[in-house]
Design an enzyme around this catalytic site. Structure first.
Site, PDB file in Angstrom:
ATOM      1  N   ARG A 115       0.817  -1.202   0.000  1.00  0.00           N
ATOM      2  CA  ARG A 115       0.000   0.000   0.000  1.00  0.00           C
ATOM      3  C   ARG A 115       0.855   1.258   0.000  1.00  0.00           C
ATOM      4  NH1 ARG A 115      -4.779  -0.135   4.062  1.00  0.00           N
ATOM      5  NH2 ARG A 115      -3.176  -1.306   5.175  1.00  0.00           N
ATOM      6  N   TYR A 116       2.025   1.187   0.653  1.00  0.00           N
ATOM      7  CA  TYR A 116       2.941   2.324   0.731  1.00  0.00           C
ATOM      8  C   TYR A 116       4.166   1.977  -0.110  1.00  0.00           C
ATOM      9  CZ  TYR A 116       0.078   2.842   4.939  1.00  0.00           C
ATOM     10  OH  TYR A 116      -0.964   2.920   5.815  1.00  0.00           O
TER      11      TYR A 116
ATOM     12  N   CYS B 225      -1.450 -18.537  14.212  1.00  0.00           N
ATOM     13  CA  CYS B 225      -0.941 -17.723  15.318  1.00  0.00           C
ATOM     14  C   CYS B 225      -0.803 -18.627  16.541  1.00  0.00           C
ATOM     15  CB  CYS B 225      -1.927 -16.611  15.677  1.00  0.00           C
ATOM     16  SG  CYS B 225      -2.347 -15.545  14.295  1.00  0.00           S
TER      17      CYS B 225
ATOM     18  N   CYS C 102      -8.991  -9.427  16.658  1.00  0.00           N
ATOM     19  CA  CYS C 102      -8.077  -9.430  15.500  1.00  0.00           C
ATOM     20  C   CYS C 102      -8.736  -8.841  14.258  1.00  0.00           C
ATOM     21  CB  CYS C 102      -7.654 -10.856  15.188  1.00  0.00           C
ATOM     22  SG  CYS C 102      -6.583 -10.955  13.737  1.00  0.00           S
TER      23      CYS C 102
ATOM     24  N   ASP D 170      -6.194   3.151  11.188  1.00  0.00           N
ATOM     25  CA  ASP D 170      -6.148   2.636   9.823  1.00  0.00           C
ATOM     26  C   ASP D 170      -7.509   2.945   9.217  1.00  0.00           C
ATOM     27  OD1 ASP D 170      -5.009   1.159   7.666  1.00  0.00           O
ATOM     28  OD2 ASP D 170      -3.909   0.027   9.187  1.00  0.00           O
TER      29      ASP D 170
ATOM     30  N   ASP E 284      -9.892  -1.654  14.925  1.00  0.00           N
ATOM     31  CA  ASP E 284     -10.486  -1.709  13.587  1.00  0.00           C
ATOM     32  C   ASP E 284     -11.914  -2.250  13.647  1.00  0.00           C
ATOM     33  OD1 ASP E 284      -8.225  -0.790  12.071  1.00  0.00           O
ATOM     34  OD2 ASP E 284      -7.246  -2.688  12.577  1.00  0.00           O
TER      35      ASP E 284
ATOM     36  N   ARG F 277       7.472   0.133   1.472  1.00  0.00           N
ATOM     37  CA  ARG F 277       7.398  -1.048   2.336  1.00  0.00           C
ATOM     38  C   ARG F 277       6.197  -1.891   1.964  1.00  0.00           C
ATOM     39  NH1 ARG F 277       5.535   3.634   4.438  1.00  0.00           N
ATOM     40  NH2 ARG F 277       4.043   3.692   6.161  1.00  0.00           N
TER      41      ARG F 277
ATOM     42  N   ARG G  82      -7.698  -9.380  11.307  1.00  0.00           N
ATOM     43  CA  ARG G  82      -7.639 -10.376  10.230  1.00  0.00           C
ATOM     44  C   ARG G  82      -8.361 -11.651  10.655  1.00  0.00           C
ATOM     45  NH1 ARG G  82      -1.854  -8.911   9.026  1.00  0.00           N
ATOM     46  NH2 ARG G  82      -2.095  -7.159   7.610  1.00  0.00           N
TER      47      ARG G  82
ATOM     48  N   LYS H 159      -2.844   4.399   7.133  1.00  0.00           N
ATOM     49  CA  LYS H 159      -2.789   4.733   8.566  1.00  0.00           C
ATOM     50  C   LYS H 159      -2.426   6.191   8.743  1.00  0.00           C
ATOM     51  CE  LYS H 159      -0.081   1.154  10.012  1.00  0.00           C
ATOM     52  NZ  LYS H 159      -0.537   0.031   9.216  1.00  0.00           N
TER      53      LYS H 159
ATOM     54  N   CYS I  84      -6.597 -13.701  19.011  1.00  0.00           N
ATOM     55  CA  CYS I  84      -7.076 -12.544  19.768  1.00  0.00           C
ATOM     56  C   CYS I  84      -8.501 -12.249  19.347  1.00  0.00           C
ATOM     57  CB  CYS I  84      -6.186 -11.351  19.478  1.00  0.00           C
ATOM     58  SG  CYS I  84      -4.437 -11.794  19.579  1.00  0.00           S
TER      59      CYS I  84
HETATM   60  C1  LIG Z   1       0.358  -0.878   8.823  1.00  0.00           C
HETATM   61  C2  LIG Z   1       0.888  -1.204   7.505  1.00  0.00           C
HETATM   62  C3  LIG Z   1       2.244  -0.978   7.198  1.00  0.00           C
HETATM   63  C4  LIG Z   1       3.233  -0.446   8.195  1.00  0.00           C
HETATM   64  O1  LIG Z   1       3.046   0.892   8.443  1.00  0.00           O
HETATM   65  P1  LIG Z   1       4.077   1.693   9.339  1.00  0.00           P
HETATM   66  O2  LIG Z   1       3.425   3.016   9.533  1.00  0.00           O
HETATM   67  O3  LIG Z   1       5.360   1.752   8.574  1.00  0.00           O
HETATM   68  O4  LIG Z   1       4.249   0.921  10.612  1.00  0.00           O
HETATM   69  C5  LIG Z   1       2.675  -1.268   5.935  1.00  0.00           C
HETATM   70  N1  LIG Z   1       1.837  -1.751   4.989  1.00  0.00           N
HETATM   71  C6  LIG Z   1       0.539  -1.978   5.258  1.00  0.00           C
HETATM   72  C7  LIG Z   1      -0.324  -2.498   4.185  1.00  0.00           C
HETATM   73  C8  LIG Z   1       0.027  -1.706   6.531  1.00  0.00           C
HETATM   74  O5  LIG Z   1      -1.272  -1.952   6.791  1.00  0.00           O
HETATM   75  S1  SF4 Z   2      -4.010 -10.026  16.375  1.00  0.00           S
HETATM   76 FE1  SF4 Z   2      -4.724 -11.562  14.870  1.00  0.00          FE
HETATM   77  S2  SF4 Z   2      -2.928 -11.988  13.593  1.00  0.00           S
HETATM   78 FE2  SF4 Z   2      -2.177 -11.025  15.494  1.00  0.00          FE
HETATM   79  S3  SF4 Z   2      -1.716 -12.757  16.902  1.00  0.00           S
HETATM   80 FE3  SF4 Z   2      -3.814 -12.056  17.346  1.00  0.00          FE
HETATM   81  S4  SF4 Z   2      -5.105 -13.414  16.076  1.00  0.00           S
HETATM   82 FE4  SF4 Z   2      -3.018 -13.543  15.234  1.00  0.00          FE
END
Ligand SMILES: *Cc1c(COP(=O)(O)O)cnc(C)c1O
Ligand code: SF4
Length: 341
Positions: free
Chosen positions: A89-90, A102, A109, A308, A271, A93, A111, A315, A106
């Site tokens: 997305r960025y 995992c 979570c 986010d 989220d 990175r 995801r 973010k 959690c």
């Molecule tokens: C959160 C996230 C990151 C990391 O973001 P930082 O601000 O560098 O910690 C990178 N890519 C994606 C898709 C993210 O959701």
């Molecule tokens: S937040 Fe989600 S991805 Fe992270 S350890 Fe917990 S269950 Fe796993």
């Protein structure tokens, strides 16, 4: 306790949940994965309904309640996935989601629709394609290895991952996001720490923890093994109702990170993941908490509060804000004219 608890029946047997809730919680577990490591199960005070460790890991009937705005893909990962396992997305990175499993699951979570036992790791072919994407994208300076939880992988798999990343010239930094050093500290062996340390790459580990009690002596020792191996650590916390939503609890957590040589990095606003309404706070509440930290807590212990934006819009820091029109607010809430006259 020596084994992870992986279903509601095991949680009832362990005395962490009352038998009369079993049927309801099996419906929750059919939808969202359940696992609690021995280290976290031992921390739970089953006599305390408000126990902050229990709230994070014990399934609850409230997860079956949908709130407006919740989504299976709350931060829009799917819209930024050029190949399986990569989210880009960025420009500088990308995320590499190497596994969907995992050590713990959690309840908040983001995801939660995609993680769980049996959801597996990337196949060798998918992993090859993900590396090929990174290698073909020179703008990628940092690879953020996530999941799931990447530190559930063996030291041998981690070593191989690091060697492959080190072979890509433009990748200079690798960051792991994990809960393992706190929830399963015995997994962070000297061998695992050595597997992460790699010639030519700066490697960081971001520890996800939400309450100071998670940083047990064993967890702190696990983090020390990483830091002493030359792997600096940062922290990530999710703001959660009934877990860390008071200034005292947040300050204690941030101090526990700093004492463990972990630099507080992000406090995430929760989220809109499905069935997490009972754990969410408002942005205003989060901003007030951050204000309360500012006057009271070492600058070293201050996280950045981030949101986010739903839909994959990225973010952003969400304050609090101290600058007004020709005035600035001090850490105790007083306004002062600026520039001074
Ligand atoms: C959160 C996230 C990151 C990391 O973001 P930082 O601000 O560098 O910690 C990178 N890519 C994606 C898709 C993210 O959701
Ligand atoms: S937040 Fe989600 S991805 Fe992270 S350890 Fe917990 S269950 Fe796993």
């Amino acid at each position: 306790m020596t084994r992870p608890l992986r279903n509601p029946a095991a949680l009832v047997t362990a005395g962490l949940l009352p038998p009369e809730r079993l049927a309801g919680l099996e419906r929750v577990a059919a939808q969202y994965a359940v696992a609690i490591t021995p280290a976290m199960a031992d921390l739970i005070d089953a006599t305390d309904e408000a126990d902050p460790i229990a709230r994070q890991f014990l399934p609850s009937e409230a997860e079956l309640v949908a709130s407006p705005g919740e989504s299976a893909d709350p931060i829009g990962d799917d819209t930024h996935s050029p190949v399986e396992g990569i989210i880009h997305r960025y420009p500088d990175r990308c995320l590499l989601k190497i596994t969907h499993t995992c050590a713990v699951y959690c309840r908040f979570c983001f995801r939660r629709e995609t993680v769980g036992p049996g959801k597996g790791t990337l196949t060798p072919e998918a992993l090859d394609a993900a590396f090929a994407y990174i290698a073909a994208t020179p703008a990628i300076w940092e690879v953020i290895v996530t999941g799931g939880d990447p530190l559930v992988l063996s030291p041998r798999r981690l070593r191989s991952l690091m060697d492959r990343l080190a072979a890509i010239d433009h990748v200079k930094v690798v960051r792991f996001h994990t809960r393992v050093p706190a929830v399963e500290p015995e997994r962070v062996t000297l061998e695992l720490a050595a597997a992460l340390r790699t010639e030519g790459l700066a490697v960081y580990v971001a520890l996800h923890a939400n309450h100071a009690r998670e940083l047990t002596l064993e967890a702190r020792a696990a983090c020390a093994r990483l830091v002493d191996a030359g792997v600096p650590m940062i922290s990530q916390t999710v703001l959660l109702a009934g877990v860390n939503d008071t200034p005292e609890v947040l300050a204690e957590l941030m101090r526990a990170f700093v004492e463990t040589r972990i630099k507080p990095y992000y406090l995430h606003h929760g989220d809109y993941a499905p069935g997490t309404g009972h754990l969410r706070k408002s942005l205003g509440e989060g901003r007030d908490l951050m204000k309360a930290l500012r006057g009271n807590l070492s600058g070293l212990a201050q996280p950045t509060y981030v949101l986010d934006i739903p839909g994959g819009h990225g973010k952003v820091p969400v304050g609090p804000d101290y600058v007004g029109d020709e005035q600035v607010e001090d850490p105790w809430g007083q306004a002062h004219t600026y520039p001074p006259r």
